[in-house]
Motif scaffolding. Structure first.
Motif, PDB file in Angstrom:
ATOM      1  N   VAL A  32     -13.790 -14.483  21.944  1.00 27.86           N
ATOM      2  CA  VAL A  32     -12.720 -14.231  22.906  1.00 27.86           C
ATOM      3  C   VAL A  32     -12.338 -15.526  23.628  1.00 27.86           C
ATOM      4  O   VAL A  32     -11.148 -15.808  23.833  1.00 27.86           O
ATOM      5  N   ALA A  33     -13.344 -16.321  23.984  1.00 28.23           N
ATOM      6  CA  ALA A  33     -13.066 -17.609  24.620  1.00 28.23           C
ATOM      7  C   ALA A  33     -12.257 -18.511  23.695  1.00 28.23           C
ATOM      8  O   ALA A  33     -11.378 -19.248  24.146  1.00 28.23           O
ATOM      9  N   LEU A  72     -11.069 -14.801  33.237  1.00 26.77           N
ATOM     10  CA  LEU A  72     -11.272 -13.833  32.166  1.00 26.77           C
ATOM     11  C   LEU A  72     -12.744 -13.450  32.116  1.00 26.77           C
ATOM     12  O   LEU A  72     -13.616 -14.309  32.178  1.00 26.77           O
ATOM     13  N   ALA A  73     -13.010 -12.140  31.964  1.00 23.70           N
ATOM     14  CA  ALA A  73     -14.390 -11.678  31.873  1.00 23.70           C
ATOM     15  C   ALA A  73     -14.420 -10.320  31.192  1.00 23.70           C
ATOM     16  O   ALA A  73     -13.491  -9.517  31.354  1.00 23.70           O
ATOM     17  N   PRO A  74     -15.480 -10.019  30.433  1.00 21.21           N
ATOM     18  CA  PRO A  74     -15.611  -8.693  29.824  1.00 21.21           C
ATOM     19  C   PRO A  74     -16.183  -7.700  30.843  1.00 21.21           C
ATOM     20  O   PRO A  74     -17.369  -7.715  31.137  1.00 21.21           O
ATOM     21  N   CYS A 129     -13.803 -23.301  30.190  1.00 27.69           N
ATOM     22  CA  CYS A 129     -14.549 -22.227  29.548  1.00 27.69           C
ATOM     23  C   CYS A 129     -15.945 -22.158  30.159  1.00 27.69           C
ATOM     24  O   CYS A 129     -16.673 -23.152  30.183  1.00 27.69           O
ATOM     25  N   ALA A 163      -8.685 -17.428  23.904  1.00 24.35           N
ATOM     26  CA  ALA A 163      -8.105 -17.867  25.172  1.00 24.35           C
ATOM     27  C   ALA A 163      -7.839 -19.361  25.166  1.00 24.35           C
ATOM     28  O   ALA A 163      -6.797 -19.824  25.667  1.00 24.35           O
ATOM     29  N   THR A 187     -11.190  -8.693  29.667  1.00 21.57           N
ATOM     30  CA  THR A 187     -10.908  -8.892  28.236  1.00 21.57           C
ATOM     31  C   THR A 187     -11.494  -7.791  27.363  1.00 21.57           C
ATOM     32  O   THR A 187     -11.053  -7.622  26.221  1.00 21.57           O
ATOM     33  N   GLY A 222     -20.261  -9.911  32.094  1.00 23.94           N
ATOM     34  CA  GLY A 222     -19.021 -10.063  32.839  1.00 23.94           C
ATOM     35  C   GLY A 222     -19.225  -9.932  34.339  1.00 23.94           C
ATOM     36  O   GLY A 222     -18.650 -10.681  35.139  1.00 23.94           O
ATOM     37  N   ALA A 232      -7.355 -11.218  25.555  1.00 23.35           N
ATOM     38  CA  ALA A 232      -7.521 -12.515  26.216  1.00 23.35           C
ATOM     39  C   ALA A 232      -6.274 -13.371  26.059  1.00 23.35           C
ATOM     40  O   ALA A 232      -5.843 -14.035  27.016  1.00 23.35           O
ATOM     41  N   GLU A 291     -14.774 -16.289  30.755  1.00 19.53           N
ATOM     42  CA  GLU A 291     -15.082 -15.595  29.509  1.00 19.53           C
ATOM     43  C   GLU A 291     -16.483 -15.880  29.007  1.00 19.53           C
ATOM     44  O   GLU A 291     -16.948 -17.011  28.975  1.00 19.53           O
TER      45      GLU A 291
END
Length: 375
Positions: free
Chosen positions: A100-101, A26-28, A117, A104, A70, A38, A77, A95
């Motif tokens: 957001v983390a 997961l990444a922005p 994480c 998730a 995300t 991200g 997420a 993330e």
């Protein structure tokens, strides 16, 4: 405590010889997420995956990434975690944004999906203690208390914060207030949404505060706030601070130039990189075309840790989760070991190295390390 009973294999799980071992990431990668963060995270993750596969993968099986954007949205997420679970990933990673983390982590815990994480720092990453989640980044209370000590040592007793509404920013404000109050300090809260940049400057001038912490997103509203404060003759002696690390990324310097320098922030790097860290720094610089941020190192270390788990304990999810406290993995910033830290409900690396850094006013493209802290 979360249930550690063995989980049924997900529908997409494939352990046949030669099949890829999948990791969800997961990444922005789009706005309103911090897209530079991200991209840096993903660069570190991808470099480490390439190296794992060049060295034989996971017992001869290639490591494969399934990346999901995300966009700094907790609901996206959660949905991505559920999708990746159904696709049979052995673990979830990544993330940058803490809120957001946290979303998730909660979903991964409920699914019985191991989650490492990368960068989220909220102390309460999950509502209840869990065996399924581990974290590389330090808890927010650790870094922000060190930052508050830095302010106090520099003589700042009256501290203003311009904070947007967010669980993360509210937690940061509380940490700073509770840390400085017993030492004779105080915190004044300013609402950047209601006041706007000019109103923040007026309130700051009237407050008597000698430091203003920018607890806001970037580039908006952080960049207009910095410009407004820097151009206000009443505020020439006010220190601007950004503990969340906004000045770490190149866009900050591109948008603000000299105005963006001299703003201390937290970053999670040692005073000096060792052999592995120096080698990885060079490779990341080639990949990114610029100096890597600490987030890229976090991404690299995330895959390094997961690859070690998968090689030594297998790809079955419960085995991965059971392995967190047994690990000692050499990363770019030190040896990663997970333990139960007081007040933290996930397996925690206690603690990564912490720096307080700013951009040099004489050369905004260069960083100055103001303090290296040992939490």
């Amino acid at each position: 405590m979360s249930d550690m009973a063995p989980q049924a294999s997900p529908a997409g799980h494939d352990d046949s010889p030669g099949s890829p071992v999948r990791i969800g990431v997961l990444a922005p990668l789009t706005r309103p997420g911090w897209t530079e963060a991200g991209q840096q995270l993903l660069a570190g993750v991808e470099l480490a995956v390439d190296e794992v596969n060049e060295s034989g993968g996971i017992d001869g099986r290639p490591l494969e990434l399934l990346v999901r954007d995300t966009a700094a949205d907790p609901q996206r997420a959660e949905a991505a975690a559920a999708e990746l679970d159904a696709l049979g990933v052995a673990a979830l990673a990544g993330e940058y944004h803490s809120v957001v983390a946290r979303a998730a982590a909660g979903r991964a815990d409920a699914l019985g999906l191991p989650y490492l994480c990368t960068s989220g720092v909220l102390d309460a990453l999950t509502d209840e203690p869990t065996q399924w989640v581990a974290r590389l980044s330090p808890a927010q209370s650790v870094g922000w208390r060190l930052y508050a000590d830095f302010l106090l040592d520099a003589g700042h007793r009256r501290i203003a914060v311009a904070a947007q509404p967010s669980v993360y920013w509210a937690a940061g404000t509380r940490i700073v207030r509770e840390h400085v109050a017993p030492r004779g300090g105080s915190v004044i809260e300013l609402d950047p949404v209601a006041l706007g940049p000019a109103g923040v400057c007026d309130a700051l001038a009237d407050s008597g505060a000698t430091a203003l912490l920018l607890l806001v997103g970037t580039p908006e509203p952080a960049v207009p706030l910095v410009r407004a404060v820097r151009s206000d003759p009443r505020l020439g002696e006010v220190l601007l601070g950004a503990p969340a690390g906004q000045p770490e990324f190149a866009q900050w310097a591109e948008l603000l130039g000299a105005d963006g320098a001299g703003i201390p922030f937290l970053r999670y790097l040692p005073a000096r990189l060792g052999e592995l860290g120096s080698r990885v720094e060079g490779l990341l610089r080639q990949r990114l075309g610029a100096a890597p941020s600490f987030v890229a190192f976090e991404g690299y270390d995330t895959v390094t840790v997961l690859a070690e788990v998968l090689r030594t304990h297998g790809t079955e999810r419960k085995r991965v989760a059971d392995a967190w406290p047994q690990l000692a993995v050499e990363g770019t910033r030190g040896t990663v070991r997970f333990s139960r830290a007081p007040g933290i409900g996930v397996w925690q690396w206690a603690w990564p190295p912490v720096q307080i850094t700013d951009r040099d006013p004489a050369a905004p493209d260069r960083f100055r390390v103001l303090r290296t802290a040992a939490p």
